[in-house]
Design an enzyme around this catalytic site. Structure first.
Site, PDB file in Angstrom:
ATOM      1  N   ARG A 174     -11.270 -16.204  -7.586  1.00 38.06           N
ATOM      2  CA  ARG A 174     -11.387 -17.605  -7.131  1.00 38.06           C
ATOM      3  C   ARG A 174     -12.384 -18.373  -7.999  1.00 38.06           C
ATOM      4  NH1 ARG A 174      -7.804 -15.837  -4.611  1.00 38.06           N
ATOM      5  NH2 ARG A 174      -7.213 -16.217  -2.447  1.00 38.06           N
ATOM      6  N   SER A 253      -8.189 -20.074   3.489  1.00 34.89           N
ATOM      7  CA  SER A 253      -9.422 -19.322   3.737  1.00 34.89           C
ATOM      8  C   SER A 253     -10.627 -20.235   3.579  1.00 34.89           C
ATOM      9  CB  SER A 253      -9.554 -18.173   2.733  1.00 34.89           C
ATOM     10  OG  SER A 253      -8.462 -17.297   2.828  1.00 34.89           O
ATOM     11  N   GLU A 359     -15.090 -21.351   0.373  1.00 36.98           N
ATOM     12  CA  GLU A 359     -14.062 -21.278  -0.669  1.00 36.98           C
ATOM     13  C   GLU A 359     -13.485 -22.645  -1.014  1.00 36.98           C
ATOM     14  OE1 GLU A 359      -9.867 -19.994  -2.018  1.00 36.98           O
ATOM     15  OE2 GLU A 359     -10.490 -21.349  -0.455  1.00 36.98           O
TER      16      GLU A 359
HETATM   17  N1  EPU Z   1      -8.784  -9.185   8.657  1.00 37.29           N
HETATM   18  C1  EPU Z   1      -9.376  -9.271   9.866  1.00 37.29           C
HETATM   19  N2  EPU Z   1      -9.032 -10.319  10.693  1.00 37.29           N
HETATM   20  C2  EPU Z   1      -8.135 -11.250  10.326  1.00 37.29           C
HETATM   21  C3  EPU Z   1      -7.504 -11.158   9.073  1.00 37.29           C
HETATM   22  C4  EPU Z   1      -7.847 -10.120   8.242  1.00 37.29           C
HETATM   23  O1  EPU Z   1     -10.213  -8.460  10.224  1.00 37.29           O
HETATM   24  O2  EPU Z   1      -7.891 -12.175  11.121  1.00 37.29           O
HETATM   25  C5  EPU Z   1      -9.175  -8.082   7.750  1.00 37.29           C
HETATM   26  C6  EPU Z   1      -8.281  -6.898   7.851  1.00 37.29           C
HETATM   27  O3  EPU Z   1      -9.050  -5.756   7.621  1.00 37.29           O
HETATM   28  C7  EPU Z   1      -7.311  -7.102   6.684  1.00 37.29           C
HETATM   29  C8  EPU Z   1      -8.224  -7.705   5.640  1.00 37.29           C
HETATM   30  O4  EPU Z   1      -9.109  -8.535   6.397  1.00 37.29           O
HETATM   31  O5  EPU Z   1      -6.764  -5.909   6.260  1.00 37.29           O
HETATM   32  C9  EPU Z   1      -7.515  -8.557   4.606  1.00 37.29           C
HETATM   33  O6  EPU Z   1      -6.804  -9.584   5.265  1.00 37.29           O
HETATM   34  P1  EPU Z   1      -5.684 -10.468   4.509  1.00 37.29           P
HETATM   35  O7  EPU Z   1      -4.692  -9.587   3.853  1.00 37.29           O
HETATM   36  O8  EPU Z   1      -5.159 -11.476   5.462  1.00 37.29           O
HETATM   37  O9  EPU Z   1      -6.465 -11.159   3.329  1.00 37.29           O
HETATM   38  P2  EPU Z   1      -7.841 -11.964   3.302  1.00 37.29           P
HETATM   39  O10 EPU Z   1      -8.789 -11.184   2.493  1.00 37.29           O
HETATM   40  O11 EPU Z   1      -8.282 -12.387   4.628  1.00 37.29           O
HETATM   41  C10 EPU Z   1      -7.121 -13.109   1.064  1.00 37.29           C
HETATM   42  C11 EPU Z   1      -7.153 -14.471   0.444  1.00 37.29           C
HETATM   43  C12 EPU Z   1      -5.987 -15.317   0.923  1.00 37.29           C
HETATM   44  C13 EPU Z   1      -4.696 -14.587   0.580  1.00 37.29           C
HETATM   45  C14 EPU Z   1      -4.710 -13.194   1.241  1.00 37.29           C
HETATM   46  C15 EPU Z   1      -3.511 -12.355   0.872  1.00 37.29           C
HETATM   47  C16 EPU Z   1      -9.461 -14.992  -0.039  1.00 37.29           C
HETATM   48  C17 EPU Z   1     -10.660 -15.812   0.339  1.00 37.29           C
HETATM   49  N3  EPU Z   1      -8.391 -15.151   0.737  1.00 37.29           N
HETATM   50  O12 EPU Z   1      -7.349 -13.271   2.446  1.00 37.29           O
HETATM   51  O13 EPU Z   1      -6.017 -16.538   0.209  1.00 37.29           O
HETATM   52  O14 EPU Z   1      -3.562 -15.311   1.035  1.00 37.29           O
HETATM   53  O15 EPU Z   1      -5.889 -12.480   0.788  1.00 37.29           O
HETATM   54  O16 EPU Z   1      -3.634 -11.908  -0.423  1.00 37.29           O
HETATM   55  O17 EPU Z   1      -9.510 -14.256  -1.013  1.00 37.29           O
HETATM   56  C18 EPU Z   1      -6.973 -18.725   0.317  1.00 37.29           C
HETATM   57  O18 EPU Z   1      -7.622 -18.433  -0.688  1.00 37.29           O
HETATM   58  O19 EPU Z   1      -7.081 -19.855   0.862  1.00 37.29           O
HETATM   59  C19 EPU Z   1      -6.067 -17.746   0.905  1.00 37.29           C
HETATM   60  C20 EPU Z   1      -5.366 -17.983   2.009  1.00 37.29           C
END
Ligand code: EPU
Length: 379
Positions: A174, A253, A359
């Protein structure tokens, strides 16, 4: 041509969060010449120039933005097969060049339909093409850094069009030079992607592998199937634009996932273990990052710090579908969103010793007002 500049234009309707005050000046640029005019206008009035894309990663201050806000509308998506005359891409790659003002997902849809691999996991992301290099948009195991061949931009100092090669952009998680050393220096007008004709889809994100029932190392499913699966996953987390979705008003996010140096990570992991927040046998979600660093899940940390999905703070709240998204439940102010963000950040810091950073771009705030939430804030 002359730039059509309007005053006191409400910005909230131009953002997915739907929050914030007006732009002092507002204009749209359909061509590069208009971008040059916009630079001159801003200079003559002594105000900064702020570029607005699709407004999907922005929190605008309630008082508005004392700047010329420029919406770049440069259009066009061109496919340049192979190594084009002026394309400069790698042999065996297809170059896709898109105007900064094209919707990002139109470029993805077109690439997938043409059998060009490299951006299929970035399906369903709101926003414009021109914004993607700035924060190196990423999701489901891909990021634009992997495919950006070059970025075309107008340089503020000279008014000249420049072409910046992908590797020069300093991409990180990012992150890019456009957010740091080059902040305010360029307005991006077009981006060229080098994609793989007939290439296999990237199915490396475990959640996507499960959704596609595609084991690691197996044959990759068709690009169109991967696109559909990604959109379905995003929809399940309210991360596609849908006016009917109660969580729909967000900037995606709100915090980045923290990446920690190995020593700091060990200390944080020990602190989490000691905090008594783990169920028996539960593993802390963590992922290897560049340079031996450890990436933790901000969403997970926020939940374990005591913030459940659906938490309310005035008219702001945490999405009921994804803990990382702060949402406007209707009539929220930027102050309320920041208030909630601060409560969340403070709790994670106190509990686990991890400082989360915002972010989205926080725009129109006074110097010092948001230093705790972001480094490199501007305007
Ligand atoms: N998790 C939770 N609670 C939740 C959601 C997730 O505990 O409500 C934990 C779980 O352990 C899960 C892990 O977080 O396995 C990862 O969750 P997720 O796959 O949804 O990904 P994220 O890290 O929360 C990132 C990006 C998103 C992107 C997704 C999918 C960032 C800041 N965010 O989210 O990007 O869509 O991965 O690759 O890196 C954005 O940047 O606006 C965005 C939506």
């Amino acid at each position: 041509m002359s730039l059509d500049v309007r005053e006191s234009v409400p910005l909230a309707p131009l953002t997915t969060l739907g929050v914030g005050g007006p732009a002092r000046y507002f204009a749209e640029a359909a061509e590069e010449a208009a971008v040059v005019e916009a630079f001159r206008f801003a200079e003559a009035r002594g105000v900064p120039l702020f570029v607005l894309g699709g407004g999907s990663n922005l929190l605008i201050a309630d008082r508005g933005v004392d700047a010329l806000v420029l919406r770049v509308r440069v259009r066009g998506i061109e496919l340049l097969r192979g190594r084009g005359e002026d394309g400069g891409g790698e042999a065996g790659r297809a170059l896709v060049r898109a105007g900064a003002g094209e919707a990002w997902d139109d470029l993805v849809a077109r690439s997938v339909a043409e059998g060009l691999a490299g951006v299929e996991c970035l399906s369903g992301i709101p926003g414009d093409v021109g914004a993607t290099p700035i924060q190196n948009v990423g999701a489901y195991g891909q990021e634009v850094a992997e495919t950006i061949a070059e970025v075309r931009a107008i340089e503020r100092a000279t008014g000249a069009a420049v072409v910046i090669a992908g590797p020069e952009c300093g991409f990180g998680y990012r992150d890019s030079r456009f957010k740091r050393a080059w902040r305010g220096r360029y307005v991006i007008t077009a981006v060229t992607f080098a994609l793989r004709p007939g290439g296999a889809a990237t199915v490396r994100y475990p959640e996507l592998q499960r959704a596609l029932a595609a084991p690691a190392g197996g044959a990759a499913p068709p690009l169109g199937e991967v696109r559909s699966a990604v959109i379905a996953l995003r929809r399940g987390k309210s991360m596609v634009l849908d006016p009917a979705d109660e969580n729909g008003r967000s900037a995606g996010s709100f915090f980045m996932n923290p990446t920690l140096a190995p020593g700091a990570a060990a200390a944080v992991l020990a602190r989490i273990e000691a905090a008594g927040v783990l169920a028996p046998g539960e593993a802390i979600p963590r992922y290897p990052a560049d340079g031996g660093r450890v990436k933790l899940s901000a969403a997970w940390l926020i939940e374990r710090a005591g913030f459940a999905k659906g938490t309310r703070h005035g008219a702001a709240g945490i999405s009921t579908r994804h803990t990382l998204a702060l949402v406007n439940r209707g009539g929220a102010t930027a102050e309320e969103l920041l208030g909630l963000a601060r409560r969340v950040r403070r709790a994670v810091l106190d509990r686990f010793g991890v400082a989360l950073s915002a972010e989205p771009d926080l725009v129109g705030f006074a110097p010092g007002e948001i230093d705790d939430l972001v480094s490199g804030a501007h305007l």
